[in-house]
Design a protein around this motif. Structure first.
Motif, PDB file in Angstrom:
ATOM      1  N   ALA A  45      43.151 -19.451   4.832  1.00  0.00           N
ATOM      2  CA  ALA A  45      42.486 -19.240   3.547  1.00  0.00           C
ATOM      3  C   ALA A  45      42.870 -17.873   3.004  1.00  0.00           C
ATOM      4  O   ALA A  45      43.045 -16.908   3.754  1.00  0.00           O
ATOM      5  N   THR A  46      43.004 -17.786   1.691  1.00  0.00           N
ATOM      6  CA  THR A  46      43.323 -16.523   1.043  1.00  0.00           C
ATOM      7  C   THR A  46      42.557 -16.433  -0.264  1.00  0.00           C
ATOM      8  O   THR A  46      42.206 -17.463  -0.863  1.00  0.00           O
ATOM      9  N   ALA A  47      42.271 -15.223  -0.698  1.00  0.00           N
ATOM     10  CA  ALA A  47      41.549 -15.049  -1.953  1.00  0.00           C
ATOM     11  C   ALA A  47      42.407 -15.547  -3.118  1.00  0.00           C
ATOM     12  O   ALA A  47      43.636 -15.410  -3.111  1.00  0.00           O
ATOM     13  N   ALA A  48      41.753 -16.131  -4.109  1.00  0.00           N
ATOM     14  CA  ALA A  48      42.464 -16.711  -5.250  1.00  0.00           C
ATOM     15  C   ALA A  48      43.217 -15.667  -6.049  1.00  0.00           C
ATOM     16  O   ALA A  48      44.140 -16.005  -6.808  1.00  0.00           O
ATOM     17  N   THR A  49      42.846 -14.394  -5.891  1.00  0.00           N
ATOM     18  CA  THR A  49      43.462 -13.332  -6.686  1.00  0.00           C
ATOM     19  C   THR A  49      44.617 -12.634  -5.977  1.00  0.00           C
ATOM     20  O   THR A  49      45.208 -11.708  -6.538  1.00  0.00           O
ATOM     21  N   THR A  50      44.966 -13.046  -4.765  1.00  0.00           N
ATOM     22  CA  THR A  50      45.965 -12.322  -3.989  1.00  0.00           C
ATOM     23  C   THR A  50      47.391 -12.614  -4.444  1.00  0.00           C
ATOM     24  O   THR A  50      47.693 -13.645  -5.053  1.00  0.00           O
ATOM     25  N   LEU A  51      48.283 -11.670  -4.088  1.00  0.00           N
ATOM     26  CA  LEU A  51      49.709 -11.857  -4.331  1.00  0.00           C
ATOM     27  C   LEU A  51      50.209 -13.096  -3.612  1.00  0.00           C
ATOM     28  O   LEU A  51      51.021 -13.863  -4.155  1.00  0.00           O
ATOM     29  N   LYS A  52      49.735 -13.310  -2.389  1.00  0.00           N
ATOM     30  CA  LYS A  52      50.180 -14.460  -1.599  1.00  0.00           C
ATOM     31  C   LYS A  52      49.934 -15.766  -2.344  1.00  0.00           C
ATOM     32  O   LYS A  52      50.808 -16.642  -2.402  1.00  0.00           O
ATOM     33  N   ARG A  53      48.753 -15.908  -2.941  1.00  0.00           N
ATOM     34  CA  ARG A  53      48.413 -17.133  -3.655  1.00  0.00           C
ATOM     35  C   ARG A  53      49.348 -17.309  -4.857  1.00  0.00           C
ATOM     36  O   ARG A  53      49.843 -18.422  -5.121  1.00  0.00           O
TER      37      ARG A  53
END
Length: 283
Positions: A45-53
Motif C-alpha cells: 500500500a502507498t499513499a495516493a499522493t506519493t511519487l510512487k503512485r
C-alpha cells in the motif's frame, strides 16, 4: 504465485518489509513498504499522493527485494492499483476487485502491529496531519525472480536478460558496514533491485544477480542506493536515506562494486521527508 519456488515463497512470508523500486523520469526510486502475500501475488500500500503512485500510473513495472537474514528474494513484475477507499468500485472490477478486498484483509492481519503503531503516532500528534492520507493498494504480479543466499544464487525463474546467471560458482562475502539496496535503471525490468552492503563511497552487490540482469562491466546508468532502519513499528520510528545519480559498475570475482555520483539526496525522519541537491558520492 506459481513462478516462485517454495524457498522463495518462504522468504516472502518471513520478511517484514519490501523495498519497492519504480523508474521515474530521473532514474530509479526505491523505498521500503509494508506488504502482504495474497491470491498468488504480492500486495503493498502507498499513499495516493506519493511519487510512487504517480509513476506506476505511467509505467507499471516494479522491482522489489525482501530480505531474511542472509537470504534475499528479488522479484520483478507488473503492477495494478486499487482504490481501497472505494469498495463499490472494487466490486465493480469483478474478480480483480474481490481479490483486492481479500488482499486488504491479508495486509491488515499481517501488518497489525505497524498499523496499530500508525494509529498511536497519529493520536499522539507525531504525524504532520490528524487525517491519514488516502491509501492505494498495489498488486504486483511476479514475472521474474531470483533467490540468493549471500552472493550465491539458489534459484531463479521467469524472464531475465541473461539466459545463464553465472558460470562461476565462487562466492565472496559482501563488504560494507550496513545493508543497503541498489536500484539500477534496466531497459527490460524498469528497475533491477540488488541487495548490497555500503562501505564509504562504494556499494557491493552479488555479481551473479548483476549478470542475470545483463549488467556489463564498466556500464554506467542512472541508479539509486537506499539505506533505512526498521527498528520499531510505526512511521514515527522510521529513518532512511535515498541517494540518486549516475553509477558505474565494476566486476570483481563474485562481487560487483557500484560507485554512485549522487546528485540528489532524500532523507526521512519519522513522517518528515526532504530532498536536496547533493553533488557528491556515497558517504
Amino acid at each position: 504465485m506459481t513462478l516462485l519456488d517454495d524457498s522463495a515463497r518462504a522468504v516472502l512470508h518471513e520478511g517484514r518489509q519490501l523495498h519497492v523500486g519504480v523508474l521515474t523520469t530521473t532514474g530509479p526510486h526505491v523505498t521500503p513498504e509494508l506488504y502482504a502475500v495474497a491470491a498468488g501475488d504480492i500486495w503493498f500500500a502507498t499513499a495516493a499522493t506519493t511519487l510512487k503512485r504517480r509513476v506506476l500510473r505511467r509505467d507499471p513495472r516494479v522491482g522489489t527485494i525482501a530480505r531474511v537474514g542472509s537470504r534475499t528474494l528479488v522479484v520483478n513484475g507488473t503492477s495494478t492499483q486499487y482504490d481501497v477507499a472505494d469498495p463499490l468500485g472494487l466490486v465493480a472490477q469483478a474478480r480483480d476487485g474481490l481479490r483486492a478486498l481479500r488482499a486488504v484483509g491479508a495486509f491488515t492481519m499481517r501488518n497489525a502491529a505497524d498499523l496499530g503503531a500508525f494509529a498511536r503516532d497519529l493520536v499522539q500528534g507525531q504525524l504532520p496531519s490528524r487525517l491519514p492520507p488516502r491509501r492505494v493498494l498495489v498488486r504486483l504480479q511476479p514475472q521474474s525472480y531470483a533467490l540468493l543466499d549471500g552472493t550465491r544464487l539458489l534459484s531463479a525463474g521467469g524472464s531475465w536478460s541473461a539466459a545463464s546467471a553465472d558460470d562461476d560458482p565462487a562466492t565472496d562475502p559482501m563488504d560494507g558496514d550496513r545493508d543497503c539496496v541498489i536500484g539500477w535503471d534496466h531497459e527490460q525490468l524498469g528497475v533491477l533491485t540488488l541487495p548490497a552492503r555500503l562501505d564509504g563511497e562504494t556499494a557491493t552487490a552479488p555479481a551473479v544477480l548483476a549478470r542475470l540482469g545483463g549488467m556489463s562491466d564498466g556500464a554506467q546508468s542512472s541508479a539509486c542506493v537506499v539505506t533505512d532502519d526498521y527498528t520499531a513499528a510505526g512511521p514515527a520510528a522510521k529513518r532512511g536515506r535515498l541517494l540518486r545519480g549516475l553509477a558505474t559498475v565494476r566486476y570483481e570475482g563474485a562481487l560487483v562494486r557500484l560507485e554512485l555520483a549522487a546528485d540528489r539526496e532524500t532523507t526521512w525522519t519519522g513522517a518528515h521527508t526532504q530532498t536536496e541537491e547533493r553533488p557528491a558520492s556515497i558517504g
